[in-house]
Design a protein around this motif. Sequence first.
Motif, PDB file in Angstrom:
ATOM      1  N   ALA A  15       0.952  -1.192  -0.019  1.00  0.00           N
ATOM      2  CA  ALA A  15       0.053  -0.098   0.010  1.00  0.00           C
ATOM      3  C   ALA A  15       0.833   1.304   0.067  1.00  0.00           C
ATOM      4  O   ALA A  15       0.625   2.135  -0.593  1.00  0.00           O
ATOM      5  CB  ALA A  15      -0.847   0.036   1.121  1.00  0.00           C
ATOM      6  N   LEU A  16       1.869   1.360   0.840  1.00  0.00           N
ATOM      7  CA  LEU A  16       3.022   2.361   0.823  1.00  0.00           C
ATOM      8  C   LEU A  16       3.509   2.518  -0.621  1.00  0.00           C
ATOM      9  O   LEU A  16       3.926   3.656  -1.181  1.00  0.00           O
ATOM     10  CB  LEU A  16       3.998   2.276   1.917  1.00  0.00           C
ATOM     11  N   LEU A  17       3.687   1.463  -1.263  1.00  0.00           N
ATOM     12  CA  LEU A  17       4.385   1.656  -2.554  1.00  0.00           C
ATOM     13  C   LEU A  17       3.488   2.009  -3.534  1.00  0.00           C
ATOM     14  O   LEU A  17       4.096   2.782  -4.226  1.00  0.00           O
ATOM     15  CB  LEU A  17       4.841   0.336  -3.031  1.00  0.00           C
ATOM     16  N   PHE A  18       2.217   2.066  -3.434  1.00  0.00           N
ATOM     17  CA  PHE A  18       1.193   2.635  -4.339  1.00  0.00           C
ATOM     18  C   PHE A  18       1.405   4.106  -4.226  1.00  0.00           C
ATOM     19  O   PHE A  18       1.270   4.938  -5.136  1.00  0.00           O
ATOM     20  CB  PHE A  18      -0.098   2.110  -4.046  1.00  0.00           C
ATOM     21  N   ALA A  19       1.380   4.723  -2.825  1.00  0.00           N
ATOM     22  CA  ALA A  19       1.382   6.089  -2.416  1.00  0.00           C
ATOM     23  C   ALA A  19       2.807   6.767  -2.972  1.00  0.00           C
ATOM     24  O   ALA A  19       2.810   7.860  -3.525  1.00  0.00           O
ATOM     25  CB  ALA A  19       1.290   6.369  -1.088  1.00  0.00           C
ATOM     26  N   TYR A  20       3.868   5.868  -2.970  1.00  0.00           N
ATOM     27  CA  TYR A  20       5.144   6.293  -3.333  1.00  0.00           C
ATOM     28  C   TYR A  20       5.148   6.202  -4.976  1.00  0.00           C
ATOM     29  O   TYR A  20       6.037   7.209  -5.356  1.00  0.00           O
ATOM     30  CB  TYR A  20       6.294   5.413  -2.852  1.00  0.00           C
ATOM     31  N   SER A  21       4.501   5.605  -5.523  1.00  0.00           N
ATOM     32  CA  SER A  21       4.757   5.307  -6.921  1.00  0.00           C
ATOM     33  C   SER A  21       3.832   6.644  -7.661  1.00  0.00           C
ATOM     34  O   SER A  21       4.649   6.864  -9.066  1.00  0.00           O
ATOM     35  CB  SER A  21       3.951   3.965  -7.644  1.00  0.00           C
ATOM     36  N   VAL A  22       3.133   7.370  -7.250  1.00  0.00           N
ATOM     37  CA  VAL A  22       2.311   8.381  -7.800  1.00  0.00           C
ATOM     38  C   VAL A  22       3.200   9.770  -7.504  1.00  0.00           C
ATOM     39  O   VAL A  22       2.536  10.679  -8.411  1.00  0.00           O
ATOM     40  CB  VAL A  22       0.807   8.593  -7.488  1.00  0.00           C
ATOM     41  N   ILE A  23       4.224   9.768  -6.889  1.00  0.00           N
ATOM     42  CA  ILE A  23       4.813  11.060  -6.817  1.00  0.00           C
ATOM     43  C   ILE A  23       5.721  11.411  -8.056  1.00  0.00           C
ATOM     44  O   ILE A  23       6.435  10.416  -8.452  1.00  0.00           O
ATOM     45  CB  ILE A  23       5.759  10.951  -5.552  1.00  0.00           C
ATOM     46  N   ASP A  24       5.444  12.727  -8.331  1.00  0.00           N
ATOM     47  CA  ASP A  24       6.288  13.068  -9.557  1.00  0.00           C
ATOM     48  C   ASP A  24       7.574  13.523  -9.169  1.00  0.00           C
ATOM     49  O   ASP A  24       7.961  13.679  -8.023  1.00  0.00           O
ATOM     50  CB  ASP A  24       5.462  14.271 -10.129  1.00  0.00           C
ATOM     51  N   GLY A  25       8.271  13.568 -10.280  1.00  0.00           N
ATOM     52  CA  GLY A  25       9.697  14.207 -10.214  1.00  0.00           C
ATOM     53  C   GLY A  25      10.685  12.818  -9.890  1.00  0.00           C
ATOM     54  O   GLY A  25      11.836  12.995  -9.295  1.00  0.00           O
ATOM     55  N   LYS A  26      10.621  11.606 -10.166  1.00  0.00           N
ATOM     56  CA  LYS A  26      11.367  10.500  -9.985  1.00  0.00           C
ATOM     57  C   LYS A  26      12.644  10.661 -10.820  1.00  0.00           C
ATOM     58  O   LYS A  26      12.621  11.002 -12.122  1.00  0.00           O
ATOM     59  CB  LYS A  26      10.848   9.148 -10.142  1.00  0.00           C
ATOM     60  N   ASP A  27      13.896  10.388 -10.563  1.00  0.00           N
ATOM     61  CA  ASP A  27      14.914  10.205 -11.244  1.00  0.00           C
ATOM     62  C   ASP A  27      15.168   8.729 -11.956  1.00  0.00           C
ATOM     63  O   ASP A  27      14.164   7.964 -11.889  1.00  0.00           O
ATOM     64  CB  ASP A  27      16.284  10.556 -10.669  1.00  0.00           C
ATOM     65  N   LYS A  28      16.258   8.762 -12.592  1.00  0.00           N
ATOM     66  CA  LYS A  28      16.358   7.317 -13.362  1.00  0.00           C
ATOM     67  C   LYS A  28      16.376   6.180 -12.414  1.00  0.00           C
ATOM     68  O   LYS A  28      16.089   5.078 -12.780  1.00  0.00           O
ATOM     69  CB  LYS A  28      17.610   7.472 -14.178  1.00  0.00           C
ATOM     70  N   GLU A  29      16.907   6.418 -11.204  1.00  0.00           N
ATOM     71  CA  GLU A  29      16.967   5.205 -10.312  1.00  0.00           C
ATOM     72  C   GLU A  29      15.821   5.133  -9.331  1.00  0.00           C
ATOM     73  O   GLU A  29      15.511   4.305  -8.645  1.00  0.00           O
ATOM     74  CB  GLU A  29      17.991   5.636  -9.300  1.00  0.00           C
ATOM     75  N   GLY A  30      14.730   6.067  -9.751  1.00  0.00           N
ATOM     76  CA  GLY A  30      13.301   5.920  -9.128  1.00  0.00           C
ATOM     77  C   GLY A  30      13.300   6.587  -7.787  1.00  0.00           C
ATOM     78  O   GLY A  30      12.416   6.410  -7.037  1.00  0.00           O
ATOM     79  N   LYS A  31      14.164   7.474  -7.367  1.00  0.00           N
ATOM     80  CA  LYS A  31      14.417   8.095  -6.218  1.00  0.00           C
ATOM     81  C   LYS A  31      13.332   9.500  -6.409  1.00  0.00           C
ATOM     82  O   LYS A  31      13.117  10.048  -7.241  1.00  0.00           O
ATOM     83  CB  LYS A  31      15.665   8.695  -5.860  1.00  0.00           C
ATOM     84  N   ILE A  32      13.071   9.709  -5.240  1.00  0.00           N
ATOM     85  CA  ILE A  32      12.038  11.239  -5.003  1.00  0.00           C
ATOM     86  C   ILE A  32      12.849  12.017  -3.975  1.00  0.00           C
ATOM     87  O   ILE A  32      13.743  11.539  -3.160  1.00  0.00           O
ATOM     88  CB  ILE A  32      10.604  10.838  -4.496  1.00  0.00           C
ATOM     89  N   SER A  33      12.474  13.280  -3.873  1.00  0.00           N
ATOM     90  CA  SER A  33      13.020  14.198  -2.993  1.00  0.00           C
ATOM     91  C   SER A  33      12.589  14.056  -1.515  1.00  0.00           C
ATOM     92  O   SER A  33      11.444  13.276  -1.237  1.00  0.00           O
ATOM     93  CB  SER A  33      12.424  15.588  -3.276  1.00  0.00           C
ATOM     94  N   VAL A  34      13.206  14.413  -0.681  1.00  0.00           N
ATOM     95  CA  VAL A  34      13.034  13.949   0.773  1.00  0.00           C
ATOM     96  C   VAL A  34      11.820  14.960   1.161  1.00  0.00           C
ATOM     97  O   VAL A  34      11.085  14.147   1.900  1.00  0.00           O
ATOM     98  CB  VAL A  34      14.137  14.583   1.706  1.00  0.00           C
ATOM     99  N   GLN A  35      11.535  16.018   0.491  1.00  0.00           N
ATOM    100  CA  GLN A  35      10.373  17.078   0.710  1.00  0.00           C
ATOM    101  C   GLN A  35       8.882  16.076   0.207  1.00  0.00           C
ATOM    102  O   GLN A  35       8.040  16.310   0.919  1.00  0.00           O
ATOM    103  CB  GLN A  35      10.517  18.269   0.063  1.00  0.00           C
TER     104      GLN A  35
END
Length: 536
Positions: A15-35
């Motif tokens: 469930a947490l992965l679903f919330a994480y997956s819809v965040i914009d601005g991912k880089d090539k490694e699939g990382k998001i900003s700490v904010q």
Amino acid sequence: GKLEPLFIHPVTCRALLFAYSVIDGKDKEGKISVQDAAIICQRIEGEFRARFPYDKLNKYGDSQQRIDFEGLKKYLEEHCLNRIGREFSAFAFLKVCWEYYYQQEKSKTELTSIIKRLKNDQLYKLWQVYIILNHGNVTKTTIPMIYIVPAFKRVANIVGIEWKDDEYFQHPRYANFWKVVDEFMCGLLVNVDDDFLDEIICNLQDFYVYNIIKIGYLSKKGHRVANIKERYFILRQDTMDYYTENMKEKKGSIIINHDTLVVSKPGDRGSNNNTNYCFAVTDGESGIVYDIYTPCLYIKIDWMNALQKVINAHRKGKLLAELKVESDQQVVNDKLAKMELRTLKPRYKTLLSIENDENQEQKKCLQDLVDQLRATKTELRAEQKKSQDLQTQLSSTNQLLQSCYSDNNDLEQIILEYQGMLDSKAKELNKLTEEQAKRKKEEQELKRKIENMTDPNEKRQSVLSLGMITMECQNGNKVLVEKAGDGLNTLKTNLEKKLYALRHKSSTMRDLQQNHRGICPPVPRPRPRNDLNSFT
């Protein structure tokens, strides 16, 4: 003190992965900003009214303040869930993740009219079922469509329609949540009214999410007052709850765990038909034995089997729904393997016939190689025989060569000895030559004196002396010629014999070397002696 980390269950992790997956601005490694990661944490913090240490979130990111899913999960486990404590609810956690996921997806994804027919609550229930069916996958939000087949079959049985799953096996593919819901609605529930649709979705949620395994009316004998009353039973993963007939009041629960026992007992075949068959259930905590009555043998066996499955799931440390999903996935994988094998059989036969033809050609080529090998073996034996003969000749040649080396050494030694003899002869001849020269000088002086003498007696005496000196000179010359001639001739004869023998061996070695060129080393030749010619 330091709080111990709490680990997220695989279901809540998905469930947490679903919330994480819809965040914009991912880089090539699939990382998001700490904010952006902090936004999800704030949603969870607001739901459970806990305070999270956001200053520690940065250490789970990289040097550019970007964090991956594993880092976010580890942060929640080590610093957040333990602050929630007993107030943590998996369903509340799922609700937070769903609301964030649905809010983001609704603005990005164009939903079809069929999906728009579903209410938000119904979509949430289907999403929960989707997460359960995506068992074992905590890295993707998509699921193989063949894993949805058992749930589709369950709904088809409820609706009472015939549903074929061959297309899913013939063309396996991955699909996201919205694609699954679209096919679910189009293929099964397009003609179902809203009330029946809601009932079907609740049935799926009861089994996969709430772990409601079985419901129905049974009769129970009181463990305090020995009377038999009809109750409405709901079998879940951990309890077997029973209610009054109208379900207005919950009368009690039987704890189900690995210590629970289910035993068949004889029924009471009296006036009440609902007590014909009986089985006993032992509470897993208190040890109280409850007698349950059924009107027919089929219902008794059905409930006993359901209870035993739940007990076995507890003994394996898993939910019955998880075991059901694992079993369904295994059945799906087996069927997929059989279909692949069925499609591979014709290809295998074709390949087998081609392989037989190729085997015949390979067999012929192999026979040719065997014949060539035999011919090569015969040639090899002949070459080995030649090599042995050459080895024999080489051995004899080496012996002869060693003899030549020895004779050469002997000749060098003899030459050295003869050189010494020549040196001594030369000294002796030089001495005789000096004496002869001295006599000639005395003879000449005496002749000059005689010419100048006037005394006849003295002159006669000098003439006699001159005659003796002349005789001594003649004798000296004769001795000098004899010594020089005899010694040098003897030395010359011996050296010629030795040189003749060595030349004969050298010619023999040259013949062998021409016949076996490259095998024998060059034959040593005697060095020319120019110093011998001076005495001849």
